[in-house]
Motif scaffolding. Sequence first.
Motif, mmCIF file in Angstrom:
data_model
loop_
_atom_site.group_PDB
_atom_site.id
_atom_site.type_symbol
_atom_site.label_atom_id
_atom_site.label_comp_id
_atom_site.label_asym_id
_atom_site.label_seq_id
_atom_site.Cartn_x
_atom_site.Cartn_y
_atom_site.Cartn_z
ATOM 1 N N CYS A 92 0.815 -1.116 0.163
ATOM 2 C CA CYS A 92 0.025 0.079 0.020
ATOM 3 C C CYS A 92 0.859 1.257 -0.021
ATOM 4 C CB CYS A 92 -0.869 0.005 1.262
ATOM 5 S SG CYS A 92 -1.983 -1.479 1.345
ATOM 6 N N THR B 40 1.036 5.359 0.083
ATOM 7 C CA THR B 40 0.515 6.517 0.704
ATOM 8 C C THR B 40 0.934 7.607 -0.295
ATOM 9 O OG1 THR B 40 -0.253 5.660 2.635
ATOM 10 C CG2 THR B 40 -0.353 7.974 2.472
ATOM 11 N N CYS C 258 -5.753 -2.500 1.262
ATOM 12 C CA CYS C 258 -5.292 -1.103 1.317
ATOM 13 C C CYS C 258 -6.535 -0.107 1.553
ATOM 14 C CB CYS C 258 -4.742 -0.511 0.109
ATOM 15 S SG CYS C 258 -2.878 -1.467 -0.292
ATOM 16 N N THR C 259 -6.244 0.972 2.394
ATOM 17 C CA THR C 259 -7.323 1.609 2.678
ATOM 18 C C THR C 259 -7.854 2.612 1.424
ATOM 19 O OG1 THR C 259 -6.025 3.715 3.182
ATOM 20 C CG2 THR C 259 -6.621 1.757 4.854
ATOM 21 N N THR D 155 -7.376 5.542 1.002
ATOM 22 C CA THR D 155 -6.498 6.524 0.573
ATOM 23 C C THR D 155 -5.019 6.214 0.425
ATOM 24 O OG1 THR D 155 -5.714 6.608 2.912
ATOM 25 C CG2 THR D 155 -7.886 8.030 2.291
ATOM 26 N N GLU D 156 -4.830 4.918 0.004
ATOM 27 C CA GLU D 156 -3.898 4.326 -0.455
ATOM 28 C C GLU D 156 -3.643 3.643 -1.937
ATOM 29 O OE1 GLU D 156 -1.864 2.498 3.610
ATOM 30 O OE2 GLU D 156 -3.945 1.777 2.888
#
Length: 107
Positions: A39, A41, A78-79, A81-82
């Motif tokens: 992931c 960011t 992954c979230t 935002t990733e």
Amino acid sequence: GPAGTARAGGFVDNSSGTPSMQKAFGGVSVRRAGNGTFCITAPGIDPNVTPLVAVASAKSGALGIIFVGSGLAFSQQCTGTEFQVLTVSPADFSVGLNNASFEFIIP
């Protein structure tokens, strides 16, 4: 675009089996979310509207195929935002290469 217009990028060195961000710009960071799942960011860059381009690196401990994105025939780890990057074995297309390194840019 013109040279130097990428907003973020870097080299994720997995040669030791643990991801390490190198040659990074744009405030990027990396974490391993699972076997072969990484992931990325990038502060201020929305992965839902911006692409990430990644290629396998010759510095890999293993030869890997690199896939980018969510919803890839593999569970999303992954979230929102990733950016999700998967390292896949070219021998049997299984996800799980923790020692495949890659380079990426975010335009």
